[in-house]
Design a protein around this motif. Sequence first.
Motif, PDB file in Angstrom:
ATOM      1  N   PRO A 275     128.769  53.228   5.821  1.00  0.00           N
ATOM      2  CA  PRO A 275     129.324  53.970   7.839  1.00  0.00           C
ATOM      3  C   PRO A 275     128.643  54.904   8.325  1.00  0.00           C
ATOM      4  CG  PRO A 275     131.773  53.740   6.476  1.00  0.00           C
ATOM      5  CD  PRO A 275     129.751  53.576   5.581  1.00  0.00           C
ATOM      6  N   ALA A 276     127.696  54.928   9.358  1.00  0.00           N
ATOM      7  CA  ALA A 276     126.829  55.684   9.876  1.00  0.00           C
ATOM      8  C   ALA A 276     125.576  55.782  10.297  1.00  0.00           C
ATOM      9  CB  ALA A 276     127.418  57.371   9.578  1.00  0.00           C
ATOM     10  N   VAL A 277     125.351  54.417   8.663  1.00  0.00           N
ATOM     11  CA  VAL A 277     123.727  54.114   8.954  1.00  0.00           C
ATOM     12  C   VAL A 277     123.625  53.277  10.173  1.00  0.00           C
ATOM     13  CG1 VAL A 277     121.978  52.748   8.245  1.00  0.00           C
ATOM     14  CG2 VAL A 277     123.407  54.413   6.698  1.00  0.00           C
ATOM     15  N   LYS A 278     122.620  53.706  10.860  1.00  0.00           N
ATOM     16  CA  LYS A 278     122.029  53.619  12.551  1.00  0.00           C
ATOM     17  C   LYS A 278     120.421  52.915  12.580  1.00  0.00           C
ATOM     18  CE  LYS A 278     124.297  52.525  14.854  1.00  0.00           C
ATOM     19  NZ  LYS A 278     126.193  51.268  15.250  1.00  0.00           N
ATOM     20  N   GLY A 279     119.769  53.439  11.339  1.00  0.00           N
ATOM     21  CA  GLY A 279     117.965  52.795  11.772  1.00  0.00           C
ATOM     22  C   GLY A 279     117.876  52.691   9.681  1.00  0.00           C
ATOM     23  N   VAL A 280     117.262  51.604   9.408  1.00  0.00           N
ATOM     24  CA  VAL A 280     116.505  51.590   8.183  1.00  0.00           C
ATOM     25  C   VAL A 280     114.958  51.301   8.306  1.00  0.00           C
ATOM     26  CG1 VAL A 280     116.159  50.428   6.867  1.00  0.00           C
ATOM     27  CG2 VAL A 280     118.057  50.990   6.936  1.00  0.00           C
ATOM     28  N   GLU A 281     114.139  51.881   7.673  1.00  0.00           N
ATOM     29  CA  GLU A 281     113.141  51.957   8.125  1.00  0.00           C
ATOM     30  C   GLU A 281     111.793  52.100   6.686  1.00  0.00           C
ATOM     31  OE1 GLU A 281     110.586  54.440  10.242  1.00  0.00           O
ATOM     32  OE2 GLU A 281     111.063  56.901   8.933  1.00  0.00           O
ATOM     33  N   PHE A 282     111.141  50.746   6.565  1.00  0.00           N
ATOM     34  CA  PHE A 282     110.674  50.565   5.015  1.00  0.00           C
ATOM     35  C   PHE A 282     109.124  51.270   5.817  1.00  0.00           C
ATOM     36  CE2 PHE A 282     113.688  48.309   3.943  1.00  0.00           C
ATOM     37  CZ  PHE A 282     114.123  48.276   3.449  1.00  0.00           C
ATOM     38  N   GLY A 283     108.288  52.792   4.131  1.00  0.00           N
ATOM     39  CA  GLY A 283     106.977  52.724   3.856  1.00  0.00           C
ATOM     40  C   GLY A 283     106.824  53.671   5.789  1.00  0.00           C
ATOM     41  N   VAL A 284     105.504  53.670   5.936  1.00  0.00           N
ATOM     42  CA  VAL A 284     105.227  54.415   7.553  1.00  0.00           C
ATOM     43  C   VAL A 284     106.486  53.952   9.100  1.00  0.00           C
ATOM     44  CG1 VAL A 284     103.445  54.598   9.117  1.00  0.00           C
ATOM     45  CG2 VAL A 284     103.153  54.424   6.834  1.00  0.00           C
ATOM     46  N   GLY A 285     106.988  52.701   8.331  1.00  0.00           N
ATOM     47  CA  GLY A 285     108.477  52.139   9.217  1.00  0.00           C
ATOM     48  C   GLY A 285     107.689  51.755  11.171  1.00  0.00           C
ATOM     49  N   PHE A 286     108.651  52.713  12.035  1.00  0.00           N
ATOM     50  CA  PHE A 286     107.624  52.828  13.830  1.00  0.00           C
ATOM     51  C   PHE A 286     106.430  53.436  12.962  1.00  0.00           C
ATOM     52  CE2 PHE A 286     112.350  51.600  13.347  1.00  0.00           C
ATOM     53  CZ  PHE A 286     112.566  51.219  14.152  1.00  0.00           C
ATOM     54  N   GLY A 287     105.878  54.152  12.498  1.00  0.00           N
ATOM     55  CA  GLY A 287     104.536  54.589  12.537  1.00  0.00           C
ATOM     56  C   GLY A 287     103.384  54.327  12.662  1.00  0.00           C
ATOM     57  N   PHE A 288     103.827  52.784  12.196  1.00  0.00           N
ATOM     58  CA  PHE A 288     102.454  51.762  12.612  1.00  0.00           C
ATOM     59  C   PHE A 288     102.429  50.947  13.531  1.00  0.00           C
ATOM     60  CE2 PHE A 288     103.973  49.791   8.383  1.00  0.00           C
ATOM     61  CZ  PHE A 288     102.791  49.872   7.111  1.00  0.00           C
ATOM     62  N   ALA A 289     103.160  51.539  14.335  1.00  0.00           N
ATOM     63  CA  ALA A 289     103.059  51.557  16.596  1.00  0.00           C
ATOM     64  C   ALA A 289     101.923  52.524  16.301  1.00  0.00           C
ATOM     65  CB  ALA A 289     103.885  51.925  17.139  1.00  0.00           C
ATOM     66  N   GLU A 290     101.412  53.604  15.883  1.00  0.00           N
ATOM     67  CA  GLU A 290     100.630  54.534  15.947  1.00  0.00           C
ATOM     68  C   GLU A 290      99.214  54.302  15.222  1.00  0.00           C
ATOM     69  OE1 GLU A 290     102.223  57.938  15.449  1.00  0.00           O
ATOM     70  OE2 GLU A 290     103.703  58.404  16.433  1.00  0.00           O
ATOM     71  N   TYR A 291      98.979  53.254  14.630  1.00  0.00           N
ATOM     72  CA  TYR A 291      97.894  52.785  13.488  1.00  0.00           C
ATOM     73  C   TYR A 291      96.875  52.117  13.631  1.00  0.00           C
ATOM     74  CZ  TYR A 291     100.485  55.349   9.494  1.00  0.00           C
ATOM     75  OH  TYR A 291     100.799  56.436   9.102  1.00  0.00           O
ATOM     76  N   ARG A 292      96.033  51.950  13.108  1.00  0.00           N
ATOM     77  CA  ARG A 292      95.387  50.694  13.337  1.00  0.00           C
ATOM     78  C   ARG A 292      95.712  50.080  11.747  1.00  0.00           C
ATOM     79  NH1 ARG A 292      89.580  51.536  16.392  1.00  0.00           N
ATOM     80  NH2 ARG A 292      89.846  52.451  18.328  1.00  0.00           N
ATOM     81  N   GLY A 293      94.497  48.348  11.736  1.00  0.00           N
ATOM     82  CA  GLY A 293      95.197  47.450  10.530  1.00  0.00           C
ATOM     83  C   GLY A 293      94.290  48.776   9.680  1.00  0.00           C
ATOM     84  N   SER A 294      92.565  48.777  10.044  1.00  0.00           N
ATOM     85  CA  SER A 294      91.775  49.387   8.431  1.00  0.00           C
ATOM     86  C   SER A 294      93.229  51.098   8.092  1.00  0.00           C
ATOM     87  CB  SER A 294      90.763  50.183   9.149  1.00  0.00           C
ATOM     88  OG  SER A 294      91.637  50.968  10.506  1.00  0.00           O
TER      89      SER A 294
END
Length: 366
Positions: free
Chosen positions: A245-264
Amino acid sequence: MGSTWGTALKISIFGESHGAGIGVVLDGFPAGIEYDEEFVLRELERRAPGRNKQSTARKEADYPRILSGIYDGKTTGAPICAMMQNTDTRSKDYSNLVKQPRPGHADFTGMVRFHGFNDPRGGGHFSGRLTAPLVFAGAMCKLYLRTRDITVGAHIQSIAQIQDTAFDDVAVTAEQLNSLRAQEYPIINPRALDAMLSAIEDARMDCDSVGGVIECAAVGLPAGLGSPMLDTVEARLSSLLFSVPAVKGVEFGVGFGFAEYRGSHANDPMYMDENGTVCTETNNNGGVLGGITNGMPILFRTVIKPTSSISKRQHTLNLETKKVEPLEIHGRHDPCIVTRAAPVIEAAAAVALTDLYLEGFGYAQP
């Protein structure tokens, strides 16, 4: 009702917040594992309410009565059943919630799903009270994982907007995780704690609540556990984490931070250490690639929403009058459940990883 989970190891959680008791059955747990009662009770105490003003005043002993599956200090291989009594209930505090469901709670959805026959007292089967048997199950699984040199641990990454120091995703150790388990508030940077407690107190005095993030790691897992596509390590862990109860999000590693990364930047370059083990220089992917463990630490974060039951006056629909009316919630509630959430998140991870390990390697004796 979806209260049974697992593949090689199955757990079933039963009971309601204000019923006679709550408990769990673990089916498929390996035989021959020593039952360390002191460790199990310590894990339950970490989650227990009523220890400080950052948690609800409800006090429950949460002593697990073992009904089956443990004999002469070791697990027998039969289903393990543990039950805990509910003793400190105030059901009258919830008498008005049938007609006026609380915002942010499962009062309304539970009533619709079970046609009004659900137990609404204290949230019934939807209550955070049901995390106590999950912590018992997790403690048992930690005892098993310990025989495989696998350690699971967590810390409070943030409360409100106050941040703790993050885990070193390639160098987190079993010693660090065990050290955090011994702390009343599992924090890496002690200077962050005073600010976190101050934010909780501000919310409490304002009859409100705050949320936060738990960061969890598991070390010692071998490469090769899990499956691709529809049964990944992330999917297996998330399916149990989202049952808290109360868990509303899960991310692994960098998670949503990947959106700001380049593949390299996002890729984790591989190398071989002095022991011939394949490692990665970074751990942006949180120890999982293609849904399968790569031997690096498993690392993920869960978002815990602010406690829904607050003393501040709110407005919600009255199902009898069909009008929006004021609501004042009575009862005893945490101004922040994040301070008690780390052992629950650890427990969910330990159960899921035990299931994955047994699926991958079977039931050989330690």
